[in-house]
Design a protein around this motif. Structure first.
Motif, PDB file in Angstrom:
ATOM      1  N   GLU A 168      -0.947  -9.663   5.171  1.00 29.36           N
ATOM      2  CA  GLU A 168      -1.793 -10.675   4.545  1.00 29.36           C
ATOM      3  C   GLU A 168      -3.159 -10.734   5.205  1.00 29.36           C
ATOM      4  OE1 GLU A 168       1.345 -11.163   5.529  1.00 29.36           O
ATOM      5  OE2 GLU A 168       2.324 -11.313   3.561  1.00 29.36           O
ATOM      6  N   LYS A 198      -5.193  -7.856   3.886  1.00 27.91           N
ATOM      7  CA  LYS A 198      -5.625  -8.163   2.524  1.00 27.91           C
ATOM      8  C   LYS A 198      -6.806  -9.134   2.541  1.00 27.91           C
ATOM      9  CE  LYS A 198      -2.617  -5.991  -0.229  1.00 27.91           C
ATOM     10  NZ  LYS A 198      -1.586  -6.734  -0.985  1.00 27.91           N
ATOM     11  N   GLY A 211      -6.675  -4.783  -0.120  1.00 25.83           N
ATOM     12  CA  GLY A 211      -5.952  -3.890   0.763  1.00 25.83           C
ATOM     13  C   GLY A 211      -6.751  -2.635   1.054  1.00 25.83           C
ATOM     14  N   ARG A 218      -3.747  -0.880  -0.798  1.00 24.46           N
ATOM     15  CA  ARG A 218      -4.113  -1.365  -2.122  1.00 24.46           C
ATOM     16  C   ARG A 218      -3.421  -0.544  -3.211  1.00 24.46           C
ATOM     17  NH1 ARG A 218     -10.218  -0.876  -3.544  1.00 24.46           N
ATOM     18  NH2 ARG A 218      -9.378  -1.312  -5.609  1.00 24.46           N
TER      19      ARG A 218
END
Length: 349
Positions: A226, A229, A236, A258
């Motif tokens: 997370e 991200k 990502g 990603r």
């Protein structure tokens, strides 16, 4: 001469052994530098866990050597007395499919023998080498640069070539030991847009920050995917490399990549648990396995290092003479170091 052996109980034994004599197609190399690989610690130093290609046969240790050719056997065609060389650490049969592609690491013949595993390696004053296993070391690279190429940097370069890294890519590297740091050095030079690192050890986090290779280094945690991200506007990274061998680290690489991202597992051993549909299939991700490199790509890497003026020995934090090999392996086992080198000339350490 003296050679270092690893009995498998976290000790090093130095033995007096004869200096070998080169046969047909062989040369005698005076060892100048030999670095210690994490696989030596995992599969030999602590205990003899390896089988097959990783089975240790009570030989002189060390599969990351470089040195100077000092004696030629008959039939030598390229490397002469005075040649500076890196040793590609797997001596393959030369005629199976993988050997013919240059991937002696994947040689399928029972004749396959890795230096430091099934045949005498670089933790000795001299090493007997087959000429076919050598890569030229240019004068502009140090012997410890060459030792780094012999396994670590070659391994990482292969993985990068497998997926490609450019200015279009943000990169995540999990596990910032010598292999992870080598990945960062190469990705940065090859133009990666952003480089993020994850590591659990405080020494290696500090070292990574000191080397100034990363845009952000995160301590390992369950929230790493997370966090990555968040650092990439929710998308990502395009490329993720795992050199940690940890289940959690591999999961992070997969989940922090990603859509259409590419993930490479470099670190050996361990397991990984994931949910294939949400983690991989639905986002069209690809996971690659990459084991060491080919000898032709290693030669390409050496050429690029000269062109880039890059010196892998920048990652070496500690150097020891052979007489202190026990201290060298013990330090590498703690993880409180970068790369550790055993050097054979006073000026090298």
């Amino acid at each position: 001469m003296q050679g270092a052996y690893l009995p498998g109980n976290s000790t090093v034994i130095l033995k007096d052994v004869p200096i070998p004599k080169p046969g047909y197609g062989q040369v005698l190399v005076k060892t100048k530098s030999c670095t210690i690989c994490g696989s030596d610690i995992r599969a030999i130093y602590r205990e003899h866990t390896g089988k097959g290609p990783e089975g240790y046969q009570n030989v002189i240790a060390g599969h990351e050597p470089s040195g100077l050719v000092v004696e030629e056997g008959p039939g030598i065609r390229r490397f002469k007395n005075g040649s500076r060389v890196i040793v590609y650490h797997i001596s393959g049969c030369g005629i199976c499919h993988d050997c013919r592609m240059g991937y002696m690491i994947s040689c399928s013949s029972p004749l396959r023998a890795a230096y430091g595993w099934q045949r005498d390696g670089g933790m000795a004053e001299y090493i007997l080498c087959d000429e076919k296993d050598l890569v030229e070391l240019p004068d502009s690279l140090s012997y410890t640069d060459g030792a780094q190429v012999a396994c670590g940097f070659g391994t990482v370069y292969e993985a990068i070539m497998r997926v490609g890294v450019s200015g279009n890519d943000s990169v995540l590297i999990v596990g910032l030991g010598p292999v992870g740091l080598a990945a960062a050095m190469l990705c940065k030079t090859m133009g990666a847009q952003k480089i993020y690192g994850i590591e659990s050890g405080t020494f290696r986090i500090d070292l990574a920050n000191t080397l100034n290779l990363f845009d952000k280094v995160l301590p390992a945690s369950n929230s790493n995917a997370e966090e990555i991200k968040s650092l990439t506007e929710g998308r990502g990274v395009e490329r993720a490399f795992d050199s940690s061998s940890a289940d959690s680290g591999r999961q992070t690489c997969i989940r922090a990549a990603r859509q259409w991202g590419k993930i490479v597992f470099i670190g050996e051993g361990g397991t990984v648990n994931c949910n294939p549909s949400p983690d991989i299939i639905h986002d069209q991700k690809t996971i690659y396995g990459s084991w060491v490199t080919s000898i032709w790509l290693m030669e390409n890497l050496v050429e690029e290092l000269v062109r880039w003026n890059m010196h892998p020995d920048k990652l070496v934090t500690h150097r020891f003479p052979l007489t202190k090999a026990s201290e060298a392996y013990d330090l590498m086992d703690t993880g409180n170091c970068g790369k550790v080198a055993v050097c054979f000339d006073e000026e090298l350490y």
